[in-house]
Write an enzyme that holds these catalytic residues in place. Sequence first.
Site, mmCIF file in Angstrom:
data_model
loop_
_atom_site.group_PDB
_atom_site.id
_atom_site.type_symbol
_atom_site.label_atom_id
_atom_site.label_comp_id
_atom_site.label_asym_id
_atom_site.label_seq_id
_atom_site.Cartn_x
_atom_site.Cartn_y
_atom_site.Cartn_z
ATOM 1 C CG ASN A 1 -2.950 5.546 -4.416
ATOM 2 O OD1 ASN A 1 -3.610 4.871 -5.204
ATOM 3 N ND2 ASN A 1 -2.439 5.040 -3.305
ATOM 4 C CG ASP B 1 -1.837 1.204 1.270
ATOM 5 O OD1 ASP B 1 -2.032 1.831 0.216
ATOM 6 O OD2 ASP B 1 -2.353 1.519 2.364
ATOM 7 C CD GLU B 2 -0.274 6.090 -0.940
ATOM 8 O OE1 GLU B 2 0.076 6.478 0.195
ATOM 9 O OE2 GLU B 2 -0.894 6.801 -1.743
ATOM 10 N N PRO B 3 4.022 1.555 -1.180
ATOM 11 C CG PRO B 3 4.824 -0.224 -2.448
ATOM 12 C CD PRO B 3 3.573 0.538 -2.145
#
Length: 481
Positions: free
Chosen positions: A203, A120-122
């Site tokens: 995102n 998740d958004e690394p």
Amino acid sequence: MASENLPWILILFLAISSSVSPRIEAIGVNWGTAASHPLPPSKVVELLKSNGITKVKLFDTNPEVLESLSGSNIDVTVGVPNSMLRSLNSSFKVAQSWVHDNLARYFSDGLRIEYIAIGDEPFNHVYGDQFFPFVVGAAENIQTALTKAKLAGRVKLVVPCSFDAFQSESGLPSKGHFRADVNRTMSELLKFLTKHQSPFFVNISPFLSYHNNKNISLDFALFKETARPHKDSRRTYKNSFDLSYDTLVSALSSAGSDKMDIVIGQIGWPTDGAASATSSNAQVFMKKFLEHLHSRSGTPLRPKEPPIETYILSLLDEDNRSIATGNFERYWGVFTFDGQAKYQLDLGQGSRKLVNAQNVQYLSSKWCVVNNNQNLSNATTRALEACSAADCSALSPGASCFNLSWPGNISYALNSYYQQHDQRADSCDFGGLGLITTVDPSVGTCRFIVQLRTSSSASFFISHWRISAATILLWLVGGGF
């Protein structure tokens, strides 16, 4: 006769086809479960279906959630948490076990898994290099595990990329590039995505661009015609979304992936927790953004090529969501925490209004407020104690309860703690300061909530709510405790 008419039939078909716009991809939503008292998954699936939502993106593989989506005909994206990336990268057996435990058994139950989101958004800069070096290795191991499980042809792997992973120092989209520290990993990731014909998940947040950047006006973020356009050579940008999107397009082009499909993994506008985070602004943004998508106008660098899919952030408010970025993080929902529409929006239901969650089960209609007959000299201390283990984000400057006068804001803090602790009598004690009432103390736009009655209420942990002293100080000063 039929063979003689065939060319005319083809010509007629082509003429009709050329006059009809290409099909618009469905708009999906993010379904986060970072809530202390979540709506039952079955209720959420009913909410999705009643509003014509056919795609949903999850952040994990919660069994109860996946079971509720089985047989729903809703396309699902499941998430691999960042905390698992290192072990998935280092061990194929771990990847094989993850696929077996979290995917394989659901396919036979009719669950339509479209994507697996690796992390998740690394690449988010706040994590440094904690996660992104393990992304590609984790993806490769999961891909191999999918192949062995004969699932590789049914699901694609993607990596949600935060909007800070690409940048343009000049602010010009044409100069967009990926951050230097993630360049090597990003290059490897793009090769992996290309090999497996997977899209690039990004995102984008016009709200955060406005919130954090003095060069972005509110009108520009909200797609308003009164906004001052931004120029990039001969290209004109009339809104913040196009500006960010084309910065990514340039970054992909610079990395040799100029034709890669793009999916918007998260985009939305919060409705509380900051001065510009209001339901009216959210409605304007979402309406204008969806009109922009459906117009198929695309962007200056990709005219007539909108993203192939888009996922709104978010379906529901989440009171356990991290507020490291800001107190507005808990209010991204199109619906409130209990599934009630905040504003009207066409998510697939056409001209009908949004349908609220039905038959929602609440705790009793009771609230905890300040007992004005008691000594209030230590009320501020008690309120700070309550806020350290509850959600007082609506008291932050510019938020919906910011203007509550003292001791109304004290009551808000006490009630938040009381509701989060399932209305236990001892959770409204506060050394005799608290008083349980059946009279709703809500004022104007400031809602004193009654929490949901859920089977998971008893599993609430105070540790999820701990916040920094700086945040409490913000509420102390801004809220006027």
